[in-house]
Design a protein around this motif. Structure first.
Motif, PDB file in Angstrom:
ATOM      1  N   ARG A  68      25.331   3.010 -46.959  1.00  0.00           N
ATOM      2  CA  ARG A  68      24.373   2.351 -46.075  1.00  0.00           C
ATOM      3  C   ARG A  68      24.505   2.897 -44.646  1.00  0.00           C
ATOM      4  NH1 ARG A  68      25.951  -2.220 -49.167  1.00  0.00           N
ATOM      5  NH2 ARG A  68      27.409  -2.895 -47.556  1.00  0.00           N
ATOM      6  N   LYS A 120      21.685   4.950 -42.409  1.00  0.00           N
ATOM      7  CA  LYS A 120      21.282   4.477 -41.085  1.00  0.00           C
ATOM      8  C   LYS A 120      21.473   5.545 -40.011  1.00  0.00           C
ATOM      9  CE  LYS A 120      22.286   0.857 -37.668  1.00  0.00           C
ATOM     10  NZ  LYS A 120      23.051  -0.382 -37.388  1.00  0.00           N
ATOM     11  N   TYR A 121      22.649   6.199 -40.023  1.00  0.00           N
ATOM     12  CA  TYR A 121      22.998   7.077 -38.899  1.00  0.00           C
ATOM     13  C   TYR A 121      22.708   8.559 -39.161  1.00  0.00           C
ATOM     14  CZ  TYR A 121      25.347   2.998 -36.954  1.00  0.00           C
ATOM     15  OH  TYR A 121      25.609   1.757 -36.445  1.00  0.00           O
TER      16      TYR A 121
END
Length: 335
Positions: free
Chosen positions: A326, A330-331
């Motif tokens: 996750r 996201k990054y």
């Protein structure tokens, strides 16, 4: 008889006057008359074992118009001929012969600086030394094995052995002497920190700590994340999980690395590929600084096994693969 006495007295008086004139002239030449120079500032080197005459010739060759015989006599009459020190010096327009000589007698040498930043590889350090005009080159054709032998190093690879720091040295210092200083500084620091390490580390030797510290050095430049990153790698070592760190892969690729890692690079085995091989790589991958050594020997205790860059120099840490995926989405993938 009286006539002869008068003649002798007159001659003696002339000799005294001449001596005074000569002494006064010598004093004026030595302490008041500036040396002619071809530039405002001139650097010159006094080789080891040089006497006053050889020193005067070295200065003349550099563009400092010193009177050779007068310089030699000044050195001998003042007793400074035995205290002139070898090294690199700078003469400035306006210097007198006495100023120049006194500077060499006191060892007031010209100095310069060379900075080796944290995280530099051994090859980059060697290249920097080789390209510095102030460093005397002695290692041009010397192999890494021969260099290690000269330094009395027991390990077979030079990577990580030289402490990153700013080194002040006299121009003309040999490259091997600067490397020796870096090696001794790294060894001294490593021994000191190893003796005060946390007792439960999965590291057996100071050299293993150096390897791990080099990985921590290359993985993060954020000071507050170092101990946490080190903790992740310690957790992985304890459970036999591959370190899976990109900087080791890049190091193993050598000149084949072109700025980014592809999937095939992660699966191409080298001794430093921590995706294909468990445990520590065989050598450090860079020169770690004190902060990374401290983080390695006193890692943060936590349950994280993964981390990913947030893109701002800091990292996102996860305890399991699902949370890590996750964080990657996201990054890295920006989903």
């Amino acid at each position: 008889m009286k006539k002869n006495v008068k003649i002798f007295s007159a001659l003696l008086g002339l000799v005294v006057v001449a001596a005074c004139v000569l002494a006064g002239g010598a004093w004026y030449w030595a302490k008041k008359l500036p040396v002619n120079m071809s530039a405002e500032r001139i650097d010159y080197v006094v080789p080891a074992g040089s006497g006053p005459r050889a020193i005067a010739r070295s200065m003349q060759q550099a563009g400092i118009d010193i009177q050779e015989d007068a310089f030699v006599w000044m050195a001998r009459l003042t007793g400074l001929d035995t205290s002139l020190q070898a090294g690199a010096y700078e003469a400035v327009r306006g210097d007198t012969p006495w100023t120049v000589m006194e500077r060499m007698s006191s060892g007031n040498m010209l100095q310069t600086r060379l900075t080796i930043p944290e995280g530099w590889t051994y090859q980059r350090i060697r290249d920097t030394l080789a390209n510095n005009p102030q460093v005397r080159q002695t290692l041009g054709e010397v192999s890494d094995a021969d260099l290690l032998s000269r330094l009395g190093v027991e390990v077979g690879h030079p990577e990580g052995l030289f402490y990153p720091d700013t080194y002040v040295f006299v121009p003309g210092t040999a490259d091997v002497d600067i490397l020796r200083r870096g090696f001794l500084a790294q060894q001294e620091l490593l021994e000191q920190l190893w003796a005060d390490r946390d007792p439960d580390l999965p590291l057996k030797t100071p050299y293993e700590a150096l390897i791990m510290a080099s990985i921590v050095e290359r993985e993060t430049g954020h000071s507050q994340d170092r101990a946490r990153v080190a903790g992740v790698f310690m957790n992985r070592l304890r459970v036999g999980m591959p370190l899976q760190t990109d900087p080791t892969v890049i190091y193993g690729m050598g000149s084949a690395y072109e700025g980014r890692i592809r999937k095939r690079d992660l699966t191409t085995d080298t001794p430093w590929n921590t995706y294909t091989r468990a445990g520590l790589p065989p050598t450090p991958i860079a020169s770690p600084g004190k902060a990374s050594l401290l983080a390695t020997l006193h890692p943060e205790k936590h349950d994280f096994y993964y981390f990913v860059s947030r893109g701002d120099g800091t990292s996102e840490f996860s305890a399991n693969l699902a949370a890590h995926n996750r964080a990657v989405a996201k990054y890295i993938l920006k989903r």
